[in-house]
Design a protein around this motif. Structure first.
Motif, PDB file in Angstrom:
ATOM      1  N   GLY A   1       3.834  -0.061  34.869  1.00  0.00           N
ATOM      2  CA  GLY A   1       2.971   0.267  33.735  1.00  0.00           C
ATOM      3  C   GLY A   1       3.829   0.760  32.604  1.00  0.00           C
ATOM      4  N   PRO A   2       3.219   1.254  31.552  1.00  0.00           N
ATOM      5  CA  PRO A   2       3.990   1.701  30.386  1.00  0.00           C
ATOM      6  C   PRO A   2       4.931   2.854  30.701  1.00  0.00           C
ATOM      7  CG  PRO A   2       1.692   1.353  29.809  1.00  0.00           C
ATOM      8  CD  PRO A   2       1.771   1.285  31.305  1.00  0.00           C
ATOM      9  N   ASP A   3       4.473   3.835  31.535  1.00  0.00           N
ATOM     10  CA  ASP A   3       5.299   5.026  31.746  1.00  0.00           C
ATOM     11  C   ASP A   3       5.828   5.146  33.175  1.00  0.00           C
ATOM     12  OD1 ASP A   3       2.942   5.531  33.013  1.00  0.00           O
ATOM     13  OD2 ASP A   3       2.337   7.172  31.693  1.00  0.00           O
ATOM     14  N   VAL A   4       5.275   4.396  34.136  1.00  0.00           N
ATOM     15  CA  VAL A   4       5.664   4.379  35.567  1.00  0.00           C
ATOM     16  C   VAL A   4       5.778   5.779  36.164  1.00  0.00           C
ATOM     17  CG1 VAL A   4       6.847   2.164  35.437  1.00  0.00           C
ATOM     18  CG2 VAL A   4       8.141   4.245  34.994  1.00  0.00           C
ATOM     19  N   GLY A   5       5.073   6.734  35.604  1.00  0.00           N
ATOM     20  CA  GLY A   5       5.071   8.080  36.177  1.00  0.00           C
ATOM     21  C   GLY A   5       6.300   8.894  35.891  1.00  0.00           C
ATOM     22  N   PHE A   6       7.223   8.382  35.083  1.00  0.00           N
ATOM     23  CA  PHE A   6       8.450   9.127  34.815  1.00  0.00           C
ATOM     24  C   PHE A   6       8.211  10.251  33.813  1.00  0.00           C
ATOM     25  CE2 PHE A   6      12.087   9.563  31.857  1.00  0.00           C
ATOM     26  CZ  PHE A   6      13.000  10.141  32.717  1.00  0.00           C
ATOM     27  N   THR A   7       7.394  10.021  32.812  1.00  0.00           N
ATOM     28  CA  THR A   7       7.107  11.023  31.801  1.00  0.00           C
ATOM     29  C   THR A   7       5.610  10.981  31.504  1.00  0.00           C
ATOM     30  OG1 THR A   7       7.711  11.845  29.607  1.00  0.00           O
ATOM     31  CG2 THR A   7       7.574   9.450  29.892  1.00  0.00           C
ATOM     32  N   ARG A   8       5.189  11.691  30.495  1.00  0.00           N
ATOM     33  CA  ARG A   8       3.774  11.729  30.162  1.00  0.00           C
ATOM     34  C   ARG A   8       3.322  10.376  29.614  1.00  0.00           C
ATOM     35  NH1 ARG A   8       3.292  17.582  27.032  1.00  0.00           N
ATOM     36  NH2 ARG A   8       4.072  18.872  28.774  1.00  0.00           N
TER      37      ARG A   8
END
Length: 695
Positions: free
Chosen positions: A559-566
């Protein structure tokens, strides 16, 4: 009542003309008490009275007839009791003597008849004064103890035996006054308490015994290491860069994988912008602000320690000290080597700058000495250091001494700390013939880092087997006290494992295979989920192409952020296009292998001590081009086999000539706990299976 003694008894007791019947003095002394009745307590011997009347003749003197004639004998009325009886006997003897015996000795009328006296038996026994005096002499009663009141005959009731000591009053015995009921109670409860204590000790010892007998090892031997690039693991403050707080929030994930130690890449203040300039630190005694403060770092270390996870730091001795030395030489117009622009890939390729540009090991500037750097991080409870680029300093004359000095600093910290270095250090020293330097490395370093290079194409299995066998046959395994091997297939200085293999999930298969090698395995963050290099098709970050292997960690599906940041914030590097295994839980296979390493000597031990030498307990075989078979064993334990398919096609093999079957302990297809045979084993691309063989 007084009994008259028989003539035979009298004849045996009296001296006289009885020939052979005469007894010596000792016999007389032993019989004489039997001839005399037991006197009363107030008895006074008549001879004693005679002695006093005669003017001081002692009781022990021998009485002769002449002396008796001259005695003044008291009247019978003056005597009483037994004394009178004795007096009568003496009177009779005196009258017989006065009549004039022509033979000069008293004579018995008939030796075989009974002597009958009208007065008593004692009068008959005293017909011969000399004999009676001898019988009643004090020297014959020396074996009798004097009574309590001076009575010489008080012990005759003992049958002539020595009298016992005088009895003591009951009050004179101290133990009679003791509190015996209390003593009995205290003894009883003391015994009961002792039995209860012994029972508790036995139970405690039995409870502390291990469930199985495994060889001892240290925390870094055979345990799973996890390498993290902090700027790409987890962003907690939405500044697009990972930080210490983000790592701290993922500690449960690390624990679920069975991680025993976390190795942090460069966390020091960068000379340029971080994280792009992470490989050129400004100082080694500080923390990059983008990652957090010293308090954040200490909180991370404390959290990891509470979960039994150690912390190891990478110390880039080169090119950091090389840059400082180059700056110092530049002031004097000395050219700087072109290797100034080298990256940390030099650790793995073995390239090194000119030795003239290598800085001293101890210090370039006093504040940048290696000793001060180690002390700085030891105060923050770090558990070990990876001395990156150490191979570039082996030609220094003080290299062995300084290495031993660093070891002493770690040993003096109070906790078990480790030192790591690249295998290139051992290779350089072995090729140069520097035996002193090689011994210093093998005696001070705990883990030697070995990178297994995997490349797509034909001969992958054969290339891997050759690399592993070269290490196992080298100096590292010549002695059991030598450093352990730190195996890895990825890292911050090389391309992503999934990008080098023909299949996306091949990275997990490779991890399962190399996690069973003898030594200590390491996982680079994201390899357990098949993370690939960053994808930048439009070239928005083309200036950071050399950092694409440091792609942000995927915590959710693509996805756009893959859970790495907000959500809505782009990370500092483009995300990877790889599909994450985390959603499907496929990384649980790595967790199963990590647990196996903690409890099975076949897996975590690096060899077997046999015939005074260390023998590797492994066998690596290649089947075809892409299949690798690794077997591990240990004495009196089940053997384990892992079969991995690193190729792009489905492979089917028959291993029944060596193995029959066993139980699956780790797998990517959900077959854990099932029994499989090796007659026809079918593996998909990038698949691996770990089997515990039948005994």
């Amino acid at each position: 009542m007084n009994l008259a003694p028989s003539p035979s008894m009298l004849a045996a007791g009296l001296p006289g003309p009885m020939g052979a019947d005469r007894c010596d003095d000792e016999e007389v002394a032993s019989i004489c008490p039997l001839l005399t009745p037991s006197p009363s307590s107030g008895f006074d011997h008549p001879l004693a009275i005679i002695s006093q009347a005669a003017g001081g003749m002692s009781y022990g003197q021998k009485i002769s007839p002449t002396s008796i004639d001259n005695m003044e004998i008291p009247t019978l009325a003056a005597l009483s009791g037994n004394a009178a009886l004795g007096y009568v006997g003496l009177t009779a003897a005196r009258s017989e003597h006065s009549q004039g015996n022509t033979e000069g000795e008293p004579r018995l009328s008939d030796a075989g008849s009974s002597v009958v006296g009208s007065s008593s038996s004692s009068s008959s026994a005293l017909h011969e004064p000399t004999a009676c005096a001898q019988l009643l002499g004090a020297r014959h009663y020396q074996h009798l103890a004097t009574g309590a009141h001076g009575d010489a005959f008080a012990c005759q009731e003992n049958g002539g035996k020595p009298a016992l000591a005088a009895r003591r009053a009951p009050g004179e015995y101290c133990f009679l006054a003791w509190n015996w009921p209390l003593i009995r109670k205290a003894s009883f409860w003391g015994c009961v308490s002792l039995l209860v204590a012994c029972t508790c000790v036995v139970i405690a010892v039995m409870a502390s015994l291990p469930g199985e007998c495994s060889p001892p090892r240290r925390w870094w031997q055979g345990s799973l290491f996890y390498e993290i690039f902090p700027g790409s693991f987890q962003d907690s403050n939405a500044d697009t860069i990972g930080d210490f707080q983000g790592i701290r929030s993922r500690v449960q994930y690390l624990k679920s994988l069975g991680v025993r130690a976390v190795r942090l890449n460069s966390i020091f203040p960068a000379a340029d912008h971080y994280p792009e300039g992470y490989d050129t630190p400004r100082t080694l005694s500080g923390i990059e602000r983008a990652l957090g403060t010293e308090r954040d770092f200490e909180a991370l270390v404390g959290t990891l320690h509470r979960h039994n996870i150690s912390v190891v730091l990478d110390l880039p001795l080169h090119p950091h000290f090389h840059r400082l030395r180059a700056d110092d030489e530049g002031e004097r117009g000395i050219a700087v080597s072109s290797s100034e622009n080298a990256t940390d890939d030099d650790n793995f390729t073995g390239s090194s700058p000119s030795s003239l540009l290598i800085p001293p090991l101890v210090q370039v500037q006093e504040q940048e000495s290696v000793v001060k750097t180690l002390e700085y991080w030891l105060r923050r409870d770090v558990d070990g250091f990876y001395l990156k680029g150490l191979e570039n300093f082996t030609e220094e004359p003080d290299f062995p001494a300084e290495l031993r000095r660093w070891r002493r600093i770690l040993d003096g910290s109070g906790r078990e700390k480790i030192l790591m270095c690249s295998v290139h250090v051992v290779d350089v020293l072995a090729k140069s013939g520097d035996a002193v330097g090689l011994r210093s490395v093998l005696g001070t370093i705990d883990l030697v880092d070995v990178l297994i290079e995997l490349a797509a194409g034909n001969g992958t299995a054969r290339g891997v087997k050759q690399q592993v066998n070269d290490v196992m046959s080298g100096p590292l395994y010549s002695e059991p006290v030598h450093p352990w091997v730190h195996w890895r297939v990825g890292g911050e200085g090389v391309q992503r494992l999934s990008s080098r293999l023909p299949t996306a999930n091949g990275s997990l298969a490779a991890l399962l295979l190399f996690s069973l090698l003898p030594g200590t395995p390491s996982v680079f963050y994201g390899d357990e989920i098949g993370l690939m290099d960053s994808s930048d098709p439009e070239g928005d970050r083309s200036d950071m192409g050399h950092l694409y292997h440091l792609a942000p960690m995927h915590w959710t599906q693509p996805g756009p952020d893959v859970g790495f940041t907000r959500h809505g914030i782009l990370p500092w590097l483009p995300r990877s296009e790889s599909w994450s295994y985390i959603g499907a839980g496929r990384q649980s296979a790595l967790r199963d292998v990590a647990r196996l390493r903690q409890s099975t000597p076949c897996i975590f031990m690096d060899g077997v001590w046999k015939e005074h030498r260390s023998v590797p307990n492994y066998e690596l075989r290649n089947v075809g081009r892409d299949l690798l078979v690794l077997e591990r064993w240990y004495p009196r334990r089940n053997s384990y086999v892992v079969v991995a398919n690193l190729g792009p096609a489905v492979r089917q093999c028959d291993l029944s000539s060596r193995y029959y079957g066993g139980e699956v302990v780790a797998d990517l297809q959900g077959r854990v706990g099932r029994y499989v045979t090796f007659k026809s084993l079918r593996l998909f691309p990038g698949e691996a299976v770990v089997v515990k063989l039948d005994k």
